[in-house]
Design a protein around this motif. Structure first.
Motif, PDB file in Angstrom:
ATOM      1  N   MET A 281       0.864  -1.178   0.000  1.00 39.30           N
ATOM      2  CA  MET A 281       0.000   0.000   0.000  1.00 39.30           C
ATOM      3  C   MET A 281       0.904   1.233   0.000  1.00 39.30           C
ATOM      4  SD  MET A 281      -2.810  -1.519  -0.062  1.00 39.30           S
ATOM      5  CE  MET A 281      -3.950  -0.140   0.020  1.00 39.30           C
ATOM      6  N   VAL A 282       0.610   2.181  -0.880  1.00 41.53           N
ATOM      7  CA  VAL A 282       1.475   3.358  -1.028  1.00 41.53           C
ATOM      8  C   VAL A 282       1.577   4.093   0.323  1.00 41.53           C
ATOM      9  CG1 VAL A 282       1.832   5.528  -2.259  1.00 41.53           C
ATOM     10  CG2 VAL A 282       0.826   3.578  -3.457  1.00 41.53           C
ATOM     11  N   HIS A 283       2.814   4.338   0.760  1.00 39.97           N
ATOM     12  CA  HIS A 283       3.082   4.983   2.055  1.00 39.97           C
ATOM     13  C   HIS A 283       2.508   6.408   2.054  1.00 39.97           C
ATOM     14  CE1 HIS A 283       5.266   6.561   5.481  1.00 39.97           C
ATOM     15  NE2 HIS A 283       5.669   5.321   5.767  1.00 39.97           N
ATOM     16  N   PRO A 284       1.914   6.835   3.166  1.00 33.70           N
ATOM     17  CA  PRO A 284       1.338   8.197   3.215  1.00 33.70           C
ATOM     18  C   PRO A 284       2.350   9.288   2.843  1.00 33.70           C
ATOM     19  CG  PRO A 284       0.713   6.947   5.169  1.00 33.70           C
ATOM     20  CD  PRO A 284       1.649   6.069   4.394  1.00 33.70           C
ATOM     21  N   ASN A 285       3.611   9.105   3.237  1.00 29.38           N
ATOM     22  CA  ASN A 285       4.628  10.105   2.858  1.00 29.38           C
ATOM     23  C   ASN A 285       4.794  10.193   1.338  1.00 29.38           C
ATOM     24  OD1 ASN A 285       5.083  10.607   5.512  1.00 29.38           O
ATOM     25  ND2 ASN A 285       7.053   9.501   5.625  1.00 29.38           N
ATOM     26  N   VAL A 286       4.640   9.067   0.676  1.00 27.54           N
ATOM     27  CA  VAL A 286       4.778   9.029  -0.794  1.00 27.54           C
ATOM     28  C   VAL A 286       3.571   9.727  -1.434  1.00 27.54           C
ATOM     29  CG1 VAL A 286       4.957   7.522  -2.815  1.00 27.54           C
ATOM     30  CG2 VAL A 286       6.207   6.941  -0.717  1.00 27.54           C
ATOM     31  N   LEU A 287       2.393   9.463  -0.881  1.00 27.70           N
ATOM     32  CA  LEU A 287       1.197  10.153  -1.395  1.00 27.70           C
ATOM     33  C   LEU A 287       1.367  11.664  -1.245  1.00 27.70           C
ATOM     34  CD1 LEU A 287      -1.658   7.882   0.046  1.00 27.70           C
ATOM     35  CD2 LEU A 287      -1.020   8.114  -2.355  1.00 27.70           C
ATOM     36  N   ARG A 288       1.875  12.090  -0.080  1.00 28.46           N
ATOM     37  CA  ARG A 288       2.070  13.520   0.152  1.00 28.46           C
ATOM     38  C   ARG A 288       3.081  14.102  -0.828  1.00 28.46           C
ATOM     39  NH1 ARG A 288       2.667  12.123   5.607  1.00 28.46           N
ATOM     40  NH2 ARG A 288       0.564  11.837   6.420  1.00 28.46           N
ATOM     41  N   ALA A 289       4.180  13.384  -1.059  1.00 33.12           N
ATOM     42  CA  ALA A 289       5.190  13.869  -2.020  1.00 33.12           C
ATOM     43  C   ALA A 289       4.575  13.996  -3.408  1.00 33.12           C
ATOM     44  CB  ALA A 289       6.386  12.927  -2.053  1.00 33.12           C
ATOM     45  N   GLY A 290       3.574  13.161  -3.695  1.00 31.64           N
ATOM     46  CA  GLY A 290       2.905  13.211  -4.998  1.00 31.64           C
ATOM     47  C   GLY A 290       1.736  14.197  -4.998  1.00 31.64           C
ATOM     48  N   GLY A 291       1.584  14.952  -3.912  1.00 29.04           N
ATOM     49  CA  GLY A 291       0.536  15.970  -3.875  1.00 29.04           C
ATOM     50  C   GLY A 291      -0.854  15.394  -3.632  1.00 29.04           C
ATOM     51  N   ILE A 292      -0.920  14.204  -3.022  1.00 26.42           N
ATOM     52  CA  ILE A 292      -2.227  13.557  -2.797  1.00 26.42           C
ATOM     53  C   ILE A 292      -2.475  13.440  -1.289  1.00 26.42           C
ATOM     54  CG2 ILE A 292      -3.450  11.351  -3.032  1.00 26.42           C
ATOM     55  CD1 ILE A 292      -2.165  11.176  -5.831  1.00 26.42           C
ATOM     56  N   ASP A 293      -3.681  13.763  -0.881  1.00 25.04           N
ATOM     57  CA  ASP A 293      -4.035  13.753   0.534  1.00 25.04           C
ATOM     58  C   ASP A 293      -4.289  12.321   1.007  1.00 25.04           C
ATOM     59  OD1 ASP A 293      -5.054  14.062   3.040  1.00 25.04           O
ATOM     60  OD2 ASP A 293      -6.776  15.316   2.442  1.00 25.04           O
ATOM     61  N   PRO A 294      -3.443  11.800   1.937  1.00 23.55           N
ATOM     62  CA  PRO A 294      -3.603  10.413   2.394  1.00 23.55           C
ATOM     63  C   PRO A 294      -4.883  10.198   3.197  1.00 23.55           C
ATOM     64  CG  PRO A 294      -1.575  11.395   3.274  1.00 23.55           C
ATOM     65  CD  PRO A 294      -2.317  12.477   2.579  1.00 23.55           C
ATOM     66  N   GLU A 295      -5.492  11.299   3.655  1.00 20.35           N
ATOM     67  CA  GLU A 295      -6.767  11.154   4.386  1.00 20.35           C
ATOM     68  C   GLU A 295      -7.905  10.847   3.416  1.00 20.35           C
ATOM     69  OE1 GLU A 295      -6.955  11.250   7.682  1.00 20.35           O
ATOM     70  OE2 GLU A 295      -4.806  11.701   7.786  1.00 20.35           O
ATOM     71  N   GLU A 296      -7.739  11.286   2.204  1.00 18.38           N
ATOM     72  CA  GLU A 296      -8.829  11.137   1.241  1.00 18.38           C
ATOM     73  C   GLU A 296      -8.631   9.918   0.333  1.00 18.38           C
ATOM     74  OE1 GLU A 296      -9.440  14.646  -1.094  1.00 18.38           O
ATOM     75  OE2 GLU A 296     -11.213  13.818  -2.110  1.00 18.38           O
ATOM     76  N   TYR A 297      -7.363   9.700  -0.032  1.00 24.27           N
ATOM     77  CA  TYR A 297      -7.097   8.624  -0.987  1.00 24.27           C
ATOM     78  C   TYR A 297      -6.132   7.598  -0.414  1.00 24.27           C
ATOM     79  CZ  TYR A 297      -9.197  11.513  -4.628  1.00 24.27           C
ATOM     80  OH  TYR A 297     -10.070  12.225  -5.385  1.00 24.27           O
ATOM     81  N   SER A 298      -6.235   6.384  -0.929  1.00 26.27           N
ATOM     82  CA  SER A 298      -5.229   5.359  -0.626  1.00 26.27           C
ATOM     83  C   SER A 298      -4.936   4.636  -1.928  1.00 26.27           C
ATOM     84  CB  SER A 298      -5.748   4.392   0.430  1.00 26.27           C
ATOM     85  OG  SER A 298      -6.952   3.809  -0.017  1.00 26.27           O
ATOM     86  N   GLY A 299      -3.887   3.837  -1.906  1.00 29.54           N
ATOM     87  CA  GLY A 299      -3.546   3.165  -3.156  1.00 29.54           C
ATOM     88  C   GLY A 299      -2.544   2.067  -2.937  1.00 29.54           C
ATOM     89  N   PHE A 300      -2.292   1.313  -3.998  1.00 28.34           N
ATOM     90  CA  PHE A 300      -1.251   0.290  -3.925  1.00 28.34           C
ATOM     91  C   PHE A 300      -0.312   0.426  -5.110  1.00 28.34           C
ATOM     92  CE2 PHE A 300      -4.788  -1.996  -6.109  1.00 28.34           C
ATOM     93  CZ  PHE A 300      -4.136  -2.440  -7.261  1.00 28.34           C
ATOM     94  N   ALA A 301       0.889  -0.147  -4.947  1.00 27.08           N
ATOM     95  CA  ALA A 301       1.877  -0.136  -6.030  1.00 27.08           C
ATOM     96  C   ALA A 301       2.523  -1.508  -6.076  1.00 27.08           C
ATOM     97  CB  ALA A 301       2.930   0.933  -5.786  1.00 27.08           C
ATOM     98  N   PHE A 302       2.992  -1.862  -7.247  1.00 24.44           N
ATOM     99  CA  PHE A 302       3.751  -3.110  -7.373  1.00 24.44           C
ATOM    100  C   PHE A 302       4.807  -2.916  -8.442  1.00 24.44           C
ATOM    101  CE2 PHE A 302      -0.045  -3.457 -10.032  1.00 24.44           C
ATOM    102  CZ  PHE A 302       0.469  -3.834 -11.267  1.00 24.44           C
TER     103      PHE A 302
END
Ligand code: PHE
Length: 333
Positions: A281-302
């Protein structure tokens, strides 16, 4: 005399329709305008006319001459065009013709084949293709992926640095994960992308490692994305790419850019397991670096190696074989 001339001229003009080649046309022309032709005969006849009639007769002769000349010129154009068409037909080259079967025809390299098949599989599942540069900054390759400068994971990547600008800042990307950041900064969620590409590591070539290889990165960012979506996606991909009877499993692992993180394996129909790649699951710090709010969105990467996948699919033992450029080897696939 002029009437006779008109009759002769009309006969010559009428006869032109039967002239079908340029040589014959030349002869007709010479006959009409030559010394023994009807026009020069008429010119000589002028002398026999009364002086007051000579001027009109001369004008009439010139007029008739002009008509014959124009008719011959028109015919010449027609015949030349026809001759060109005949020539074009004779020299025609059929560029649609298929080369004879003894001509050597190549095909895409096995890695390219695997790459393209994987794109097809993921596009079929609704993903879009993303891209990023092979020469990266350390921010995209590390910092934005939650690997700060002092982080031990940096050493693990055996990075090749590029002699450009500030030392240690420009590098050859060690994985396709920086495309995650580029995609997040470029697009609004929902994001469903895969990014195949070339990556580089300071590695000695052996049966399972190459300093230059290929990875495919997957990134999904949306509302309410869970680990179950990640597991289901990998399962669906394994079946679509390898065929029915293949399944997958996740094993706990650690990556700085995912939390939780896992390694995933694919199970062959004979029951044996193949280690394929990393995910999480994409780390909240990574979401933030990508300009995405971790409170609103979540995601996965492989991410996994395309070359190894091609090896498995085609039953090749040694990774180095793929890059020897030996046609005897490559033409088998
Ligand atoms: N980038 C990781 C590697 O090269 C693989 C990976 C991608 C892991 C995405 C987790 C999520 O090893």
């Amino acid at each position: 005399m002029i009437d006779q001339l008109r009759t002769d001229a009309a006969a010559v003009i009428a006869g032109l329709g039967d002239v079908t080649n340029l040589d014959v046309l030349g002869e007709v022309e010479r006959e009409a305008f030559g010394k023994t032709g009807f026009l020069s005969g008429a010119k000589k006849g002028i002398g026999a006319l009364a002086p007051e009639d000579r001027k009109d007769a001369g004008r009439a002769i010139n007029e008739i001459r002009g008509e014959v000349e124009a008719a011959i010129a028109a015919r010449r154009t027609v015949l030349k065009d026809a001759a060109l068409i005949v020539q074009f037909e004779a020299e025609r080259l059929d560029l649609t013709e298929i080369p004879s079967s003894d001509a050597a025809v190549g095909h895409a390299h096995i890695v390219t084949q695997a790459w393209e098949e994987l794109e097809d599989v993921f596009v079929g599942m609704g993903f879009r293709i993303a891209e990023g540069p092979e020469v990266e900054t350390d921010w995209y390759n590390f910092d934005a992926l939650n690997i700060p400068p002092s982080h031990p994971a940096r050493d693990g990547f055996d990075t090749l640095y590029v002699n450009h600008g500030e030392p240690g800042k420009t590098l050859l990307r060690t994985h396709t994960s920086p495309v995650q950041i580029r995609t997040m900064l470029d697009q609004e969620p929902p994001i469903y992308t895969v990014a195949p590409g070339r990556v580089f590591r300071r590695d000695t070539a052996d049966a399972t490692h190459m300093p230059v290889f290929h990875q495919l990165e997957g990134l999904v960012i949306d509302r309410n994305i869970s680990l179950a979506d990640l597991a289901g996606t990998i399962e669906a991909f394994a079946e679509a790419y390898f065929g029915p009877g293949f399944s997958s499993r996740l094993r706990p692992n650690h990556f700085p850019f995912t939390e939780p993180s896992a390694e995933y394996d694919i199970q062959r129909p004979d029951g044996s397991w193949l280690e394929l790649g990393g995910c999480g699951m994409v780390h909240p710090n990574v979401l933030r670096a990508g300009g995405i709010d971790p409170e609103e969105y979540s995601g996965f990467a492989f991410g996994f190696g395309i070359d190894r996948l091609a090896l498995m699919k085609f039953g090749v033992e040694d990774l180095r074989e793929l890059f020897t450029n030996d046609v005897r080897f490559l033409s088998q696939f």
